[in-house]
Design an enzyme around this catalytic site. Structure first.
Site, PDB file in Angstrom:
ATOM      1  N   ASN A  67      14.476 -62.239 -29.140  1.00  0.00           N
ATOM      2  CA  ASN A  67      14.502 -60.778 -29.212  1.00  0.00           C
ATOM      3  C   ASN A  67      15.614 -60.302 -28.282  1.00  0.00           C
ATOM      4  O   ASN A  67      15.460 -60.345 -27.062  1.00  0.00           O
ATOM      5  CB  ASN A  67      13.136 -60.226 -28.770  1.00  0.00           C
ATOM      6  CG  ASN A  67      13.123 -58.707 -28.668  1.00  0.00           C
ATOM      7  OD1 ASN A  67      14.071 -58.039 -29.075  1.00  0.00           O
ATOM      8  ND2 ASN A  67      12.046 -58.158 -28.118  1.00  0.00           N
TER       9      ASN A  67
ATOM     10  N   LYS B 292      16.666 -57.375 -27.823  1.00  0.00           N
ATOM     11  CA  LYS B 292      16.437 -56.029 -27.279  1.00  0.00           C
ATOM     12  C   LYS B 292      17.734 -55.206 -27.390  1.00  0.00           C
ATOM     13  O   LYS B 292      18.462 -55.367 -28.370  1.00  0.00           O
ATOM     14  CB  LYS B 292      15.903 -56.131 -25.847  1.00  0.00           C
ATOM     15  CG  LYS B 292      14.667 -57.059 -25.778  1.00  0.00           C
ATOM     16  CD  LYS B 292      13.930 -57.009 -24.475  1.00  0.00           C
ATOM     17  CE  LYS B 292      12.732 -57.954 -24.535  1.00  0.00           C
ATOM     18  NZ  LYS B 292      11.917 -57.971 -23.333  1.00  0.00           N
TER      19      LYS B 292
ATOM     20  N   HIS C  70       6.173 -54.134 -30.250  1.00  0.00           N
ATOM     21  CA  HIS C  70       6.550 -54.701 -28.947  1.00  0.00           C
ATOM     22  C   HIS C  70       6.057 -53.783 -27.834  1.00  0.00           C
ATOM     23  O   HIS C  70       6.073 -52.564 -27.985  1.00  0.00           O
ATOM     24  CB  HIS C  70       8.070 -54.887 -28.868  1.00  0.00           C
ATOM     25  CG  HIS C  70       8.476 -55.712 -27.692  1.00  0.00           C
ATOM     26  ND1 HIS C  70       8.550 -55.185 -26.427  1.00  0.00           N
ATOM     27  CD2 HIS C  70       8.776 -57.034 -27.582  1.00  0.00           C
ATOM     28  CE1 HIS C  70       8.901 -56.162 -25.586  1.00  0.00           C
ATOM     29  NE2 HIS C  70       9.045 -57.282 -26.265  1.00  0.00           N
TER      30      HIS C  70
ATOM     31  N   GLU D   8       7.360 -52.803 -25.206  1.00  0.00           N
ATOM     32  CA  GLU D   8       8.334 -51.796 -24.748  1.00  0.00           C
ATOM     33  C   GLU D   8       8.292 -50.569 -25.647  1.00  0.00           C
ATOM     34  O   GLU D   8       8.478 -49.441 -25.193  1.00  0.00           O
ATOM     35  CB  GLU D   8       9.736 -52.430 -24.681  1.00  0.00           C
ATOM     36  CG  GLU D   8       9.847 -53.367 -23.482  1.00  0.00           C
ATOM     37  CD  GLU D   8      10.826 -54.519 -23.643  1.00  0.00           C
ATOM     38  OE1 GLU D   8      11.691 -54.476 -24.532  1.00  0.00           O
ATOM     39  OE2 GLU D   8      10.715 -55.474 -22.838  1.00  0.00           O
TER      40      GLU D   8
ATOM     41  N   GLU E 275       2.239 -61.372 -25.857  1.00  0.00           N
ATOM     42  CA  GLU E 275       3.174 -61.157 -24.754  1.00  0.00           C
ATOM     43  C   GLU E 275       2.482 -60.341 -23.665  1.00  0.00           C
ATOM     44  O   GLU E 275       2.428 -59.106 -23.754  1.00  0.00           O
ATOM     45  CB  GLU E 275       4.409 -60.386 -25.235  1.00  0.00           C
ATOM     46  CG  GLU E 275       5.214 -61.087 -26.305  1.00  0.00           C
ATOM     47  CD  GLU E 275       6.657 -60.608 -26.325  1.00  0.00           C
ATOM     48  OE1 GLU E 275       7.538 -61.435 -26.102  1.00  0.00           O
ATOM     49  OE2 GLU E 275       6.895 -59.407 -26.523  1.00  0.00           O
TER      50      GLU E 275
ATOM     51  N   GLY F  23      10.107 -60.308 -18.602  1.00  0.00           N
ATOM     52  CA  GLY F  23      11.253 -60.038 -17.741  1.00  0.00           C
ATOM     53  C   GLY F  23      10.977 -60.165 -16.252  1.00  0.00           C
ATOM     54  O   GLY F  23      11.768 -59.705 -15.428  1.00  0.00           O
TER      55      GLY F  23
ATOM     56  N   SER G   4       8.944 -64.319 -20.229  1.00  0.00           N
ATOM     57  CA  SER G   4       9.611 -65.222 -19.272  1.00  0.00           C
ATOM     58  C   SER G   4       9.661 -66.674 -19.730  1.00  0.00           C
ATOM     59  O   SER G   4       9.595 -67.587 -18.907  1.00  0.00           O
ATOM     60  CB  SER G   4       8.966 -65.109 -17.883  1.00  0.00           C
ATOM     61  OG  SER G   4       9.160 -63.807 -17.358  1.00  0.00           O
TER      62      SER G   4
HETATM   63  P1  13P Z   1      11.647 -62.105 -21.530  1.00  0.00           P
HETATM   64  O1  13P Z   1      11.747 -63.457 -22.191  1.00  0.00           O
HETATM   65  O2  13P Z   1      12.969 -61.577 -21.071  1.00  0.00           O
HETATM   66  O3  13P Z   1      10.578 -62.091 -20.478  1.00  0.00           O
HETATM   67  O4  13P Z   1      11.187 -61.081 -22.674  1.00  0.00           O
HETATM   68  C1  13P Z   1      10.086 -61.399 -23.463  1.00  0.00           C
HETATM   69  C2  13P Z   1      10.006 -60.421 -24.581  1.00  0.00           C
HETATM   70  O5  13P Z   1       9.685 -59.258 -24.388  1.00  0.00           O
HETATM   71  C3  13P Z   1      10.352 -60.896 -25.932  1.00  0.00           C
HETATM   72  O6  13P Z   1       9.981 -59.973 -26.897  1.00  0.00           O
END
Ligand code: 13P
Length: 248
Positions: free
Chosen positions: A10, A12, A96, A98, A166, A172, A211
């Site tokens: 992803n 982002k 997601h 976010e 997740e 992150g 992560s």
């Molecule tokens: P990270 O791998 O940067 O922690 O992000 C995970 C994520 O949100 C994938 O959709």
């Protein structure tokens, strides 16, 4: 039952036309990955078309990070599932954390988006996960159970649905749950999938995200019912992304 492993990136809000060079490296390196690994890259909307052209006849699939639930109409700035398919996407991430936070997406909206993705002939990757406060309060499975009940579209199958667990606090941050906690949650999700989708629930892939990197991928991917990874930061370069596929 053997489910092939899906290693999904992803990206982002990262990536410009010049990032095609990185995709080319991912495509080239993916040729050496174990046979039962599928690779997916989900760039921003603006790159889907050119990435899909580039990835044609490779083992890398291209996906999107969001979609509008409606087929078409007066929704300025939005993108439909048919548009994503037209651009060359095969998968779409929905719900997601976010977006659940920043755009206040509800389970009902996520469910409608997943249904639109499936209706367009694409694969929906539905994300769920608890916050740190919810885990500390002992509510992690209750929260994820509620999200699954509200977000999974009726009639989904092993062929058109993927679930990504997740934990919000692991995204992150460099922190991951213990493998015991991942095993517990993935077993819980598998049970809910069986209950909601019957026999199809057995074949739905459940990804872990948060992560994931080369150094922890082997351990996480060996957990029962972990059928792949949804990778953020470490998916942006071939150098960091490909070893996660090798870890399968
Ligand atoms: P990270 O791998 O940067 O922690 O992000 C995970 C994520 O949100 C994938 O959709």
């Amino acid at each position: 039952m053997t489910r092939s492993k899906l290693i999904a990136g992803n990206w982002k809000m990262n990536g410009l036309a010049a990032s095609t060079a990185e995709l080319d490296k991912i495509i080239a390196g993916s040729r050496d990955l174990p046979a039962r690994v599928e690779v997916l890259v989900c760039p921003p909307f603006t790159l889907i078309d050119r990435f899909a052209d580039r990835a044609e006849r490779s083992r890398v699939a291209i996906g999107a990070q969001d979609v509008h639930a409606k087929e078409s109409g007066a929704h300025t700035g939005c993108i439909s599932a048919a548009m994503l398919r037209d651009a060359g996407a095969s998968h779409v991430i929905v719900g997601h954390s976010e977006r659940r936070t920043d755009q206040k997406e509800s389970d009902a909206e996520v469910q409608a988006k997943a249904a639109a993705v499936i209706a367009a002939g694409l694969i929906a990757i539905v994300c769920v996960g608890e916050t740190e406060a919810e885990r500390d309060a002992g509510e992690a499975t209750a929260v994820v159970g509620r999200q699954l009940a509200g977000s999974l579209p009726a009639g989904a199958t092993a062929a058109n649905l993927v679930v990504a667990y997740e934990p919000v606090w692991a995204i992150g941050t460099g922190r991951t749950p213990s493998t015991a906690d991942v095993a517990e949650m993935h077993a819980f999700i598998r049970g809910r999938l069986r209950a909601q989708l019957g026999g199809e629930g057995e074949g739905v892939r459940i990804l872990y995200g948060g992560s994931v990197k080369a150094s922890n991928a082997a351990e996480l991917l060996a957990v029962p019912d972990v059928d792949g990874a949804l990778v953020g930061g470490a998916s942006l370069t071939a150098e960091q992304f490909l070893p996660i596929g090798q870890a399968v």
